[in-house]
Design a protein around this motif. Structure first.
Motif, PDB file in Angstrom:
ATOM      1  N   GLY A 217       0.786  -1.226   0.000  1.00 13.85           N
ATOM      2  CA  GLY A 217       0.000   0.000   0.000  1.00 13.85           C
ATOM      3  C   GLY A 217       0.815   1.271   0.000  1.00 13.85           C
ATOM      4  N   ASP A 218       2.140   1.168   0.162  1.00 13.06           N
ATOM      5  CA  ASP A 218       2.983   2.365   0.100  1.00 13.06           C
ATOM      6  C   ASP A 218       2.812   3.069  -1.241  1.00 13.06           C
ATOM      7  OD1 ASP A 218       3.975   2.029   2.615  1.00 13.06           O
ATOM      8  OD2 ASP A 218       5.917   1.231   2.000  1.00 13.06           O
ATOM      9  N   GLU A 219       2.736   4.383  -1.205  1.00 14.91           N
ATOM     10  CA  GLU A 219       2.578   5.148  -2.437  1.00 14.91           C
ATOM     11  C   GLU A 219       3.928   5.366  -3.113  1.00 14.91           C
ATOM     12  OE1 GLU A 219       0.488   8.724  -1.624  1.00 14.91           O
ATOM     13  OE2 GLU A 219      -1.415   7.704  -1.205  1.00 14.91           O
ATOM     14  N   VAL A 220       3.897   5.379  -4.446  1.00 15.01           N
ATOM     15  CA  VAL A 220       5.098   5.610  -5.245  1.00 15.01           C
ATOM     16  C   VAL A 220       4.783   6.663  -6.304  1.00 15.01           C
ATOM     17  CG1 VAL A 220       6.043   3.303  -4.909  1.00 15.01           C
ATOM     18  CG2 VAL A 220       4.505   3.718  -6.828  1.00 15.01           C
ATOM     19  N   THR A 221       5.817   7.340  -6.738  1.00 14.44           N
ATOM     20  CA  THR A 221       5.689   8.324  -7.813  1.00 14.44           C
ATOM     21  C   THR A 221       6.489   7.839  -9.005  1.00 14.44           C
ATOM     22  OG1 THR A 221       5.461  10.122  -6.221  1.00 14.44           O
ATOM     23  CG2 THR A 221       6.035  10.726  -8.480  1.00 14.44           C
ATOM     24  N   ILE A 222       5.863   7.863 -10.176  1.00 15.87           N
ATOM     25  CA  ILE A 222       6.508   7.368 -11.400  1.00 15.87           C
ATOM     26  C   ILE A 222       6.637   8.513 -12.386  1.00 15.87           C
ATOM     27  CG2 ILE A 222       6.242   5.842 -13.386  1.00 15.87           C
ATOM     28  CD1 ILE A 222       4.628   4.891 -10.143  1.00 15.87           C
ATOM     29  N   THR A 223       7.821   8.656 -12.955  1.00 18.30           N
ATOM     30  CA  THR A 223       8.063   9.641 -13.998  1.00 18.30           C
ATOM     31  C   THR A 223       8.739   8.959 -15.176  1.00 18.30           C
ATOM     32  OG1 THR A 223      10.187  10.244 -12.999  1.00 18.30           O
ATOM     33  CG2 THR A 223       8.263  11.558 -12.375  1.00 18.30           C
ATOM     34  N   THR A 224       8.722   9.634 -16.310  1.00 12.57           N
ATOM     35  CA  THR A 224       9.361   9.085 -17.505  1.00 12.57           C
ATOM     36  C   THR A 224       9.807  10.216 -18.408  1.00 12.57           C
ATOM     37  OG1 THR A 224       9.000   7.729 -19.493  1.00 12.57           O
ATOM     38  CG2 THR A 224       7.096   8.860 -18.589  1.00 12.57           C
ATOM     39  N   THR A 225      10.866   9.973 -19.163  1.00 14.00           N
ATOM     40  CA  THR A 225      11.361  10.993 -20.094  1.00 14.00           C
ATOM     41  C   THR A 225      10.415  11.191 -21.269  1.00 14.00           C
ATOM     42  OG1 THR A 225      12.660   9.275 -21.228  1.00 14.00           O
ATOM     43  CG2 THR A 225      13.768  10.533 -19.491  1.00 14.00           C
ATOM     44  N   VAL A 226       9.490  10.252 -21.464  1.00 13.79           N
ATOM     45  CA  VAL A 226       8.531  10.378 -22.569  1.00 13.79           C
ATOM     46  C   VAL A 226       7.611  11.575 -22.344  1.00 13.79           C
ATOM     47  CG1 VAL A 226       6.655   9.223 -23.793  1.00 13.79           C
ATOM     48  CG2 VAL A 226       8.605   7.899 -23.004  1.00 13.79           C
ATOM     49  N   PHE A 227       7.188  11.761 -21.091  1.00 15.48           N
ATOM     50  CA  PHE A 227       6.330  12.892 -20.729  1.00 15.48           C
ATOM     51  C   PHE A 227       7.002  13.669 -19.580  1.00 15.48           C
ATOM     52  CE2 PHE A 227       3.064   9.754 -22.220  1.00 15.48           C
ATOM     53  CZ  PHE A 227       2.758  10.403 -23.409  1.00 15.48           C
ATOM     54  N   PRO A 228       7.958  14.527 -19.881  1.00 16.61           N
ATOM     55  CA  PRO A 228       8.674  15.264 -18.819  1.00 16.61           C
ATOM     56  C   PRO A 228       7.708  16.099 -17.980  1.00 16.61           C
ATOM     57  CG  PRO A 228       9.772  15.514 -20.953  1.00 16.61           C
ATOM     58  CD  PRO A 228       8.452  14.871 -21.225  1.00 16.61           C
ATOM     59  N   GLY A 229       7.927  16.070 -16.671  1.00 15.82           N
ATOM     60  CA  GLY A 229       7.109  16.875 -15.768  1.00 15.82           C
ATOM     61  C   GLY A 229       5.788  16.255 -15.374  1.00 15.82           C
ATOM     62  N   VAL A 230       5.453  15.095 -15.930  1.00 16.00           N
ATOM     63  CA  VAL A 230       4.184  14.427 -15.611  1.00 16.00           C
ATOM     64  C   VAL A 230       4.441  13.331 -14.582  1.00 16.00           C
ATOM     65  CG1 VAL A 230       2.229  13.113 -16.517  1.00 16.00           C
ATOM     66  CG2 VAL A 230       3.302  14.902 -17.912  1.00 16.00           C
ATOM     67  N   ASN A 231       3.670  13.354 -13.494  1.00 16.42           N
ATOM     68  CA  ASN A 231       3.799  12.339 -12.441  1.00 16.42           C
ATOM     69  C   ASN A 231       2.645  11.348 -12.506  1.00 16.42           C
ATOM     70  OD1 ASN A 231       6.110  13.579 -11.475  1.00 16.42           O
ATOM     71  ND2 ASN A 231       5.037  14.713  -9.875  1.00 16.42           N
ATOM     72  N   TYR A 232       2.985  10.089 -12.364  1.00  9.53           N
ATOM     73  CA  TYR A 232       1.984   9.027 -12.268  1.00  9.53           C
ATOM     74  C   TYR A 232       2.064   8.455 -10.855  1.00  9.53           C
ATOM     75  CZ  TYR A 232       2.147   9.296 -17.361  1.00  9.53           C
ATOM     76  OH  TYR A 232       2.115   9.738 -18.660  1.00  9.53           O
ATOM     77  N   HIS A 233       0.917   8.114 -10.304  1.00  9.02           N
ATOM     78  CA  HIS A 233       0.876   7.663  -8.921  1.00  9.02           C
ATOM     79  C   HIS A 233       0.469   6.190  -8.851  1.00  9.02           C
ATOM     80  CE1 HIS A 233       1.363  11.798  -7.614  1.00  9.02           C
ATOM     81  NE2 HIS A 233       0.426  12.137  -8.484  1.00  9.02           N
ATOM     82  N   GLY A 234       1.121   5.481  -7.967  1.00 17.16           N
ATOM     83  CA  GLY A 234       0.832   4.061  -7.816  1.00 17.16           C
ATOM     84  C   GLY A 234       1.031   3.600  -6.398  1.00 17.16           C
ATOM     85  N   LYS A 235       0.864   2.285  -6.202  1.00 18.18           N
ATOM     86  CA  LYS A 235       1.014   1.691  -4.882  1.00 18.18           C
ATOM     87  C   LYS A 235       1.769   0.374  -4.970  1.00 18.18           C
ATOM     88  CE  LYS A 235      -3.161   3.642  -2.769  1.00 18.18           C
ATOM     89  NZ  LYS A 235      -4.428   3.331  -2.071  1.00 18.18           N
ATOM     90  N   VAL A 236       2.382  -0.008  -3.865  1.00 18.44           N
ATOM     91  CA  VAL A 236       3.033  -1.308  -3.759  1.00 18.44           C
ATOM     92  C   VAL A 236       1.951  -2.364  -3.551  1.00 18.44           C
ATOM     93  CG1 VAL A 236       4.649  -2.726  -2.448  1.00 18.44           C
ATOM     94  CG2 VAL A 236       5.115  -0.286  -2.793  1.00 18.44           C
ATOM     95  N   THR A 237       1.857  -3.329  -4.462  1.00 22.10           N
ATOM     96  CA  THR A 237       0.811  -4.348  -4.367  1.00 22.10           C
ATOM     97  C   THR A 237       1.355  -5.726  -3.999  1.00 22.10           C
ATOM     98  OG1 THR A 237       1.009  -4.727  -6.765  1.00 22.10           O
ATOM     99  CG2 THR A 237      -0.682  -3.175  -6.026  1.00 22.10           C
ATOM    100  N   PHE A 238       2.669  -5.904  -4.083  1.00 21.44           N
ATOM    101  CA  PHE A 238       3.242  -7.210  -3.751  1.00 21.44           C
ATOM    102  C   PHE A 238       4.687  -7.047  -3.318  1.00 21.44           C
ATOM    103  CE2 PHE A 238       5.786 -10.887  -5.251  1.00 21.44           C
ATOM    104  CZ  PHE A 238       5.268 -11.856  -4.403  1.00 21.44           C
ATOM    105  N   ILE A 239       5.022  -7.703  -2.219  1.00 19.90           N
ATOM    106  CA  ILE A 239       6.412  -7.787  -1.751  1.00 19.90           C
ATOM    107  C   ILE A 239       6.693  -9.260  -1.489  1.00 19.90           C
ATOM    108  CG2 ILE A 239       8.096  -7.101  -0.010  1.00 19.90           C
ATOM    109  CD1 ILE A 239       6.353  -4.652   0.564  1.00 19.90           C
ATOM    110  N   SER A 240       7.607  -9.821  -2.241  1.00 15.45           N
ATOM    111  CA  SER A 240       7.868 -11.253  -2.107  1.00 15.45           C
ATOM    112  C   SER A 240       8.480 -11.568  -0.739  1.00 15.45           C
ATOM    113  CB  SER A 240       8.811 -11.729  -3.212  1.00 15.45           C
ATOM    114  OG  SER A 240       9.129 -13.099  -3.017  1.00 15.45           O
ATOM    115  N   PRO A 241       8.010 -12.638  -0.098  1.00 16.34           N
ATOM    116  CA  PRO A 241       8.616 -13.056   1.167  1.00 16.34           C
ATOM    117  C   PRO A 241       9.914 -13.830   0.965  1.00 16.34           C
ATOM    118  CG  PRO A 241       6.845 -14.549   0.598  1.00 16.34           C
ATOM    119  CD  PRO A 241       6.851 -13.482  -0.458  1.00 16.34           C
ATOM    120  N   ARG A 242      10.277 -14.024  -0.305  1.00 18.84           N
ATOM    121  CA  ARG A 242      11.462 -14.829  -0.608  1.00 18.84           C
ATOM    122  C   ARG A 242      12.384 -14.083  -1.565  1.00 18.84           C
ATOM    123  NH1 ARG A 242      11.412 -20.790  -3.573  1.00 18.84           N
ATOM    124  NH2 ARG A 242      13.664 -21.178  -3.477  1.00 18.84           N
ATOM    125  N   GLY A 243      13.668 -13.994  -1.196  1.00 19.57           N
ATOM    126  CA  GLY A 243      14.642 -13.336  -2.049  1.00 19.57           C
ATOM    127  C   GLY A 243      15.435 -14.329  -2.867  1.00 19.57           C
TER     128      GLY A 243
END
Length: 354
Positions: A217-243
Protein backbone atom coordinates in the motif's frame (compact mmCIF):
# COMPACT_ATOMS: atom_id res chain seq x y z
CA UNK A 1 78.23 9.14 -64.11
CA UNK A 2 78.45 5.83 -62.22
CA UNK A 3 80.61 7.46 -59.60
CA UNK A 4 78.00 10.21 -59.08
CA UNK A 5 75.22 7.61 -58.58
CA UNK A 6 77.39 5.71 -56.07
CA UNK A 7 78.04 8.85 -54.05
CA UNK A 8 74.31 9.70 -54.04
CA UNK A 9 73.38 6.22 -52.79
CA UNK A 10 75.98 6.44 -49.99
CA UNK A 11 74.60 9.85 -48.92
CA UNK A 12 71.01 8.55 -48.88
CA UNK A 13 71.95 5.45 -46.85
CA UNK A 14 73.92 7.55 -44.39
CA UNK A 15 70.92 9.86 -43.91
CA UNK A 16 68.56 6.94 -43.33
CA UNK A 17 70.88 5.43 -40.73
CA UNK A 18 71.18 8.77 -38.94
CA UNK A 19 67.39 9.20 -38.94
CA UNK A 20 66.86 5.71 -37.50
CA UNK A 21 69.42 6.35 -34.73
CA UNK A 22 67.66 9.58 -33.79
CA UNK A 23 64.28 7.80 -33.63
CA UNK A 24 65.72 5.08 -31.39
CA UNK A 25 67.16 7.71 -29.10
CA UNK A 26 63.76 9.42 -28.79
CA UNK A 27 62.08 6.08 -28.02
CA UNK A 28 64.62 5.29 -25.31
CA UNK A 29 64.15 8.75 -23.79
CA UNK A 30 60.35 8.33 -23.86
CA UNK A 31 60.59 4.98 -22.13
CA UNK A 32 62.87 6.43 -19.54
CA UNK A 33 60.40 9.26 -19.01
CA UNK A 34 57.58 6.72 -18.42
CA UNK A 35 59.72 4.76 -15.99
CA UNK A 36 60.57 7.94 -14.17
CA UNK A 37 56.87 8.87 -13.99
CA UNK A 38 55.97 5.43 -12.65
CA UNK A 39 58.25 6.07 -9.69
CA UNK A 40 56.62 9.37 -8.89
CA UNK A 41 54.36 9.70 -5.84
CA UNK A 42 50.88 10.93 -6.78
CA UNK A 43 48.95 13.29 -4.51
CA UNK A 44 45.37 12.12 -3.95
CA UNK A 45 42.31 12.70 -1.80
CA UNK A 46 40.70 9.66 -0.19
CA UNK A 47 37.48 8.59 1.52
CA UNK A 48 36.82 5.84 4.04
CA UNK A 49 33.98 3.61 2.86
CA UNK A 50 31.26 3.55 5.51
CA UNK A 51 27.68 2.47 6.06
CA UNK A 52 25.06 5.18 6.43
CA UNK A 53 21.42 5.96 5.83
CA UNK A 54 20.70 7.19 2.32
CA UNK A 55 20.13 10.94 2.21
CA UNK A 56 17.76 10.66 -0.74
CA UNK A 57 14.57 8.73 -1.31
CA UNK A 58 14.86 5.29 -2.83
CA UNK A 59 14.80 5.54 -6.62
CA UNK A 60 14.86 2.76 -9.18
CA UNK A 61 14.36 2.24 -12.91
CA UNK A 62 11.71 -0.19 -14.10
CA UNK A 63 9.64 -1.14 -17.11
CA UNK A 64 5.89 -0.63 -17.33
CA UNK A 65 3.96 -3.76 -18.30
CA UNK A 66 0.30 -4.17 -19.19
CA UNK A 67 -2.18 -4.87 -16.42
CA UNK A 68 -3.61 -7.78 -18.46
CA UNK A 69 -2.63 -9.47 -21.71
CA UNK A 70 -5.12 -12.11 -22.87
CA UNK A 71 -5.04 -14.30 -25.94
CA UNK A 72 -8.59 -14.72 -27.23
CA UNK A 73 -8.97 -18.36 -28.31
CA UNK A 74 -11.78 -20.28 -29.96
CA UNK A 75 -13.58 -22.74 -27.70
CA UNK A 76 -15.04 -24.67 -30.66
CA UNK A 77 -13.93 -25.55 -34.15
CA UNK A 78 -15.55 -24.33 -37.33
CA UNK A 79 -15.52 -21.69 -40.03
CA UNK A 80 -15.24 -18.04 -38.94
CA UNK A 81 -18.20 -16.40 -40.68
CA UNK A 82 -17.58 -12.91 -39.28
CA UNK A 83 -14.60 -11.18 -37.65
CA UNK A 84 -15.12 -7.66 -36.33
CA UNK A 85 -11.64 -6.65 -35.17
CA UNK A 86 -8.76 -4.55 -36.46
CA UNK A 87 -5.31 -3.89 -35.02
CA UNK A 88 -5.36 -1.02 -32.53
CA UNK A 89 -9.11 -1.24 -32.06
CA UNK A 90 -10.47 -0.45 -28.60
CA UNK A 91 -12.93 -3.08 -27.41
CA UNK A 92 -15.17 -3.36 -24.36
CA UNK A 93 -15.65 -6.40 -22.16
CA UNK A 94 -18.40 -8.58 -23.62
CA UNK A 95 -18.20 -7.01 -27.09
CA UNK A 96 -18.73 -9.53 -29.93
CA UNK A 97 -15.49 -9.98 -31.85
CA UNK A 98 -16.11 -13.03 -34.01
CA UNK A 99 -18.82 -15.47 -35.02
CA UNK A 100 -18.23 -19.14 -35.89
CA UNK A 101 -20.66 -21.14 -38.05
CA UNK A 102 -23.37 -22.39 -35.64
CA UNK A 103 -25.83 -24.23 -37.88
CA UNK A 104 -24.89 -27.74 -36.77
CA UNK A 105 -24.79 -26.68 -33.12
CA UNK A 106 -28.24 -25.11 -33.37
CA UNK A 107 -29.54 -28.46 -34.65
CA UNK A 108 -27.71 -30.21 -31.82
CA UNK A 109 -29.54 -28.01 -29.30
CA UNK A 110 -32.91 -28.81 -30.90
CA UNK A 111 -32.18 -32.55 -30.85
CA UNK A 112 -30.98 -32.43 -27.26
CA UNK A 113 -34.12 -30.58 -26.19
CA UNK A 114 -36.31 -33.20 -27.90
CA UNK A 115 -34.46 -36.01 -26.12
CA UNK A 116 -34.89 -34.13 -22.86
CA UNK A 117 -38.64 -33.86 -23.40
CA UNK A 118 -38.90 -37.62 -24.05
CA UNK A 119 -36.73 -38.43 -21.05
CA UNK A 120 -38.81 -36.15 -18.82
CA UNK A 121 -42.03 -37.80 -19.96
CA UNK A 122 -40.65 -41.29 -19.21
CA UNK A 123 -39.27 -40.14 -15.87
CA UNK A 124 -42.62 -38.70 -14.73
CA UNK A 125 -44.52 -41.79 -15.92
CA UNK A 126 -42.26 -44.23 -14.06
CA UNK A 127 -42.23 -41.97 -11.05
CA UNK A 128 -46.00 -42.34 -10.78
CA UNK A 129 -45.74 -46.10 -11.39
CA UNK A 130 -43.03 -46.47 -8.74
CA UNK A 131 -45.01 -44.45 -6.18
CA UNK A 132 -48.06 -46.63 -6.95
CA UNK A 133 -46.05 -49.83 -6.57
CA UNK A 134 -46.39 -50.76 -10.26
CA UNK A 135 -42.69 -50.30 -11.10
CA UNK A 136 -39.48 -51.36 -9.38
CA UNK A 137 -36.96 -48.97 -7.89
CA UNK A 138 -34.40 -50.16 -10.44
CA UNK A 139 -36.70 -49.12 -13.30
CA UNK A 140 -37.35 -45.74 -11.68
CA UNK A 141 -33.60 -45.17 -11.14
CA UNK A 142 -32.92 -46.04 -14.78
CA UNK A 143 -35.31 -43.42 -16.13
CA UNK A 144 -34.23 -40.90 -13.50
CA UNK A 145 -30.63 -41.26 -14.66
CA UNK A 146 -31.69 -40.96 -18.31
CA UNK A 147 -33.54 -37.75 -17.51
CA UNK A 148 -30.50 -36.30 -15.74
CA UNK A 149 -28.21 -37.22 -18.67
CA UNK A 150 -30.62 -35.56 -21.12
CA UNK A 151 -30.54 -32.32 -19.13
CA UNK A 152 -26.73 -32.39 -19.11
CA UNK A 153 -26.68 -32.90 -22.87
CA UNK A 154 -28.91 -29.87 -23.38
CA UNK A 155 -26.60 -27.76 -21.22
CA UNK A 156 -23.57 -29.00 -23.16
CA UNK A 157 -25.20 -28.31 -26.53
CA UNK A 158 -26.23 -24.82 -25.46
CA UNK A 159 -22.72 -24.09 -24.19
CA UNK A 160 -21.16 -25.14 -27.51
CA UNK A 161 -23.71 -23.01 -29.35
CA UNK A 162 -22.93 -19.97 -27.20
CA UNK A 163 -19.19 -20.55 -27.75
CA UNK A 164 -19.64 -19.88 -31.46
CA UNK A 165 -19.94 -16.22 -30.45
CA UNK A 166 -16.50 -14.96 -29.41
CA UNK A 167 -16.54 -11.94 -27.08
CA UNK A 168 -13.87 -9.75 -25.50
CA UNK A 169 -12.99 -11.09 -22.03
CA UNK A 170 -11.70 -7.65 -20.92
CA UNK A 171 -11.75 -4.07 -22.11
CA UNK A 172 -8.59 -3.11 -23.93
CA UNK A 173 -6.84 -2.71 -27.25
CA UNK A 174 -6.38 -5.36 -29.96
CA UNK A 175 -2.63 -5.78 -30.42
CA UNK A 176 -2.54 -8.84 -32.68
CA UNK A 177 -4.87 -10.67 -35.03
CA UNK A 178 -4.18 -14.33 -35.81
CA UNK A 179 -7.25 -15.29 -37.87
CA UNK A 180 -9.21 -14.01 -40.84
CA UNK A 181 -12.87 -14.09 -41.76
CA UNK A 182 -13.63 -17.25 -43.76
CA UNK A 183 -10.77 -19.26 -42.26
CA UNK A 184 -11.25 -22.47 -40.29
CA UNK A 185 -10.41 -22.43 -36.60
CA UNK A 186 -9.94 -25.27 -34.15
CA UNK A 187 -10.54 -25.48 -30.41
CA UNK A 188 -7.83 -23.54 -28.58
CA UNK A 189 -6.58 -21.70 -31.65
CA UNK A 190 -5.80 -18.00 -31.04
CA UNK A 191 -7.92 -15.44 -32.83
CA UNK A 192 -6.57 -12.18 -31.37
CA UNK A 193 -4.79 -10.64 -28.39
CA UNK A 194 -6.26 -7.89 -26.24
CA UNK A 195 -4.17 -5.73 -23.89
CA UNK A 196 -5.43 -3.65 -20.98
CA UNK A 197 -3.24 -0.61 -20.21
CA UNK A 198 -5.80 1.36 -18.18
CA UNK A 199 -3.59 0.23 -15.33
CA UNK A 200 0.06 -0.72 -15.53
CA UNK A 201 2.32 -2.89 -13.43
CA UNK A 202 5.99 -2.42 -12.66
CA UNK A 203 8.10 -5.31 -11.43
CA UNK A 204 11.31 -4.53 -9.54
CA UNK A 205 13.99 -6.38 -7.62
CA UNK A 206 14.67 -4.55 -4.36
CA UNK A 207 17.78 -5.20 -2.28
CA UNK A 208 17.52 -6.64 1.19
CA UNK A 209 18.70 -3.37 2.71
CA UNK A 210 15.77 -1.47 1.16
CA UNK A 211 12.92 -3.97 1.01
CA UNK A 212 12.37 -3.90 4.78
CA UNK A 213 11.48 -0.22 4.55
CA UNK A 214 8.55 -0.99 2.21
CA UNK A 215 4.98 -2.00 3.05
CA UNK A 216 1.97 -3.06 1.02
CA UNK A 217 0.00 0.00 0.00
CA UNK A 218 2.98 2.36 0.10
CA UNK A 219 2.58 5.15 -2.44
CA UNK A 220 5.10 5.61 -5.25
CA UNK A 221 5.69 8.32 -7.81
CA UNK A 222 6.51 7.37 -11.40
CA UNK A 223 8.06 9.64 -14.00
CA UNK A 224 9.36 9.09 -17.51
CA UNK A 225 11.36 10.99 -20.09
CA UNK A 226 8.53 10.38 -22.57
CA UNK A 227 6.33 12.89 -20.73
CA UNK A 228 8.67 15.26 -18.82
CA UNK A 229 7.11 16.88 -15.77
CA UNK A 230 4.18 14.43 -15.61
CA UNK A 231 3.80 12.34 -12.44
CA UNK A 232 1.98 9.03 -12.27
CA UNK A 233 0.88 7.66 -8.92
CA UNK A 234 0.83 4.06 -7.82
CA UNK A 235 1.01 1.69 -4.88
CA UNK A 236 3.03 -1.31 -3.76
CA UNK A 237 0.81 -4.35 -4.37
CA UNK A 238 3.24 -7.21 -3.75
CA UNK A 239 6.41 -7.79 -1.75
CA UNK A 240 7.87 -11.25 -2.11
CA UNK A 241 8.62 -13.06 1.17
CA UNK A 242 11.46 -14.83 -0.61
CA UNK A 243 14.64 -13.34 -2.05
CA UNK A 244 17.05 -14.68 -4.65
CA UNK A 245 20.67 -15.73 -4.16
CA UNK A 246 21.78 -12.09 -4.39
CA UNK A 247 19.33 -11.12 -1.61
CA UNK A 248 17.04 -9.19 -3.96
CA UNK A 249 13.28 -9.38 -3.45
CA UNK A 250 10.66 -9.13 -6.24
CA UNK A 251 8.30 -6.18 -5.68
CA UNK A 252 5.31 -5.29 -7.85
CA UNK A 253 3.68 -1.89 -8.22
CA UNK A 254 0.34 -0.94 -9.72
CA UNK A 255 -0.17 2.49 -11.28
CA UNK A 256 -3.15 4.25 -12.80
CA UNK A 257 -2.52 5.27 -16.40
CA UNK A 258 -3.53 8.70 -17.66
CA UNK A 259 -5.95 9.07 -20.55
CA UNK A 260 -4.30 12.21 -21.92
CA UNK A 261 -0.70 11.09 -21.25
CA UNK A 262 -1.12 7.36 -21.62
CA UNK A 263 1.99 5.25 -21.18
CA UNK A 264 2.50 2.21 -23.39
CA UNK A 265 3.51 -1.17 -22.05
CA UNK A 266 7.29 -1.58 -22.29
CA UNK A 267 8.13 2.06 -21.47
CA UNK A 268 11.09 2.70 -19.15
CA UNK A 269 10.03 4.56 -16.01
CA UNK A 270 11.72 6.08 -12.96
CA UNK A 271 10.19 4.94 -9.68
CA UNK A 272 10.51 7.02 -6.51
CA UNK A 273 9.37 5.44 -3.26
CA UNK A 274 7.94 8.07 -0.96
CA UNK A 275 10.03 6.99 1.99
CA UNK A 276 13.68 6.62 2.79
CA UNK A 277 15.45 3.40 3.61
CA UNK A 278 16.05 3.04 7.33
CA UNK A 279 18.83 0.48 6.89
CA UNK A 280 22.41 1.79 6.53
CA UNK A 281 24.23 0.72 3.38
CA UNK A 282 27.88 0.85 2.28
CA UNK A 283 28.30 4.03 0.23
CA UNK A 284 31.06 5.87 -1.60
CA UNK A 285 31.22 9.30 -3.29
CA UNK A 286 30.41 9.27 -6.99
CA UNK A 287 33.74 10.93 -7.84
CA UNK A 288 35.63 7.86 -6.59
CA UNK A 289 34.26 5.85 -9.52
CA UNK A 290 36.59 4.79 -12.32
CA UNK A 291 34.62 3.81 -15.40
CA UNK A 292 30.83 3.53 -15.70
CA UNK A 293 28.30 2.38 -13.11
CA UNK A 294 27.84 -0.89 -15.02
CA UNK A 295 31.61 -1.51 -15.11
CA UNK A 296 32.61 0.25 -11.91
CA UNK A 297 36.10 0.24 -10.38
CA UNK A 298 37.84 2.17 -7.59
CA UNK A 299 41.43 2.62 -6.41
CA UNK A 300 41.99 1.30 -2.87
CA UNK A 301 44.96 2.49 -0.82
CA UNK A 302 46.66 0.16 1.67
CA UNK A 303 48.67 0.94 4.80
CA UNK A 304 51.84 1.47 2.73
CA UNK A 305 50.01 4.07 0.60
CA UNK A 306 50.08 1.81 -2.44
CA UNK A 307 46.92 1.67 -4.57
CA UNK A 308 45.21 -1.16 -6.41
CA UNK A 309 42.37 -0.89 -8.93
CA UNK A 310 39.47 -3.08 -7.81
CA UNK A 311 36.13 -3.84 -9.54
CA UNK A 312 32.95 -3.22 -7.54
CA UNK A 313 29.20 -3.70 -8.03
CA UNK A 314 26.96 -0.65 -7.68
CA UNK A 315 23.46 -0.90 -6.19
CA UNK A 316 21.23 2.14 -5.72
CA UNK A 317 22.16 5.54 -7.07
CA UNK A 318 21.67 8.22 -4.44
CA UNK A 319 23.02 11.06 -6.54
CA UNK A 320 26.20 12.26 -4.84
CA UNK A 321 26.71 8.84 -3.28
CA UNK A 322 26.52 5.32 -4.70
CA UNK A 323 25.63 2.14 -2.85
CA UNK A 324 28.26 -0.60 -3.15
CA UNK A 325 26.86 -4.13 -2.84
CA UNK A 326 30.00 -6.07 -3.75
CA UNK A 327 33.77 -5.52 -3.89
CA UNK A 328 34.35 -3.24 -0.88
CA UNK A 329 34.38 -3.57 2.88
CA UNK A 330 33.56 -0.96 5.45
CA UNK A 331 36.71 0.97 6.32
CA UNK A 332 38.43 0.55 2.93
CA UNK A 333 40.33 3.70 1.88
CA UNK A 334 39.36 4.70 -1.65
CA UNK A 335 40.80 7.41 -3.87
CA UNK A 336 38.41 10.23 -4.77
CA UNK A 337 40.73 12.48 -6.80
CA UNK A 338 43.94 12.05 -8.81
CA UNK A 339 42.89 8.72 -10.36
CA UNK A 340 43.92 9.87 -13.84
CA UNK A 341 47.59 9.67 -12.82
CA UNK A 342 47.32 6.28 -11.09
CA UNK A 343 48.19 2.75 -12.11
CA UNK A 344 48.16 -0.50 -10.15
CA UNK A 345 50.90 -0.45 -7.52
CA UNK A 346 51.44 3.30 -7.68
CA UNK A 347 52.58 5.15 -4.58
CA UNK A 348 50.38 7.96 -3.29
CA UNK A 349 50.52 10.73 -0.75
CA UNK A 350 47.20 11.49 0.92
CA UNK A 351 46.38 15.19 1.03
CA UNK A 352 43.20 15.25 3.08
CA UNK A 353 42.89 13.96 6.63
CA UNK A 354 40.31 11.27 7.45
Amino acid sequence: MKRFITIAVVIILTGMIAFRLMQNKKTIEARAQVEDNSNQVVSVNVYKAEKKIAEKKLKMVGTAIANQVIDIKSEVQGKIISLNITLGQKVSQGQVLAKIDDRLRSLAVDNAQQRLADAKQNFERFKNLYEGGAASKAQFDQYSLAYENARNQVDQARKELSSTTVTAPISGIITSKQAEEGSFTTMGSPIATVVDISKLKIQLNISENDVYALNLGDEVTITTTVFPGVNYHGKVTFISPRGDEAHNYPVELSIENKKDKQLKAGTYVDVTFNKQSNVPTLQIPREALVGSIKDAKVYIADKENTVQLKPIVIGNDYGQYLEVIEGLSEGDIIVTSGQINLTNGAKVIIINKL
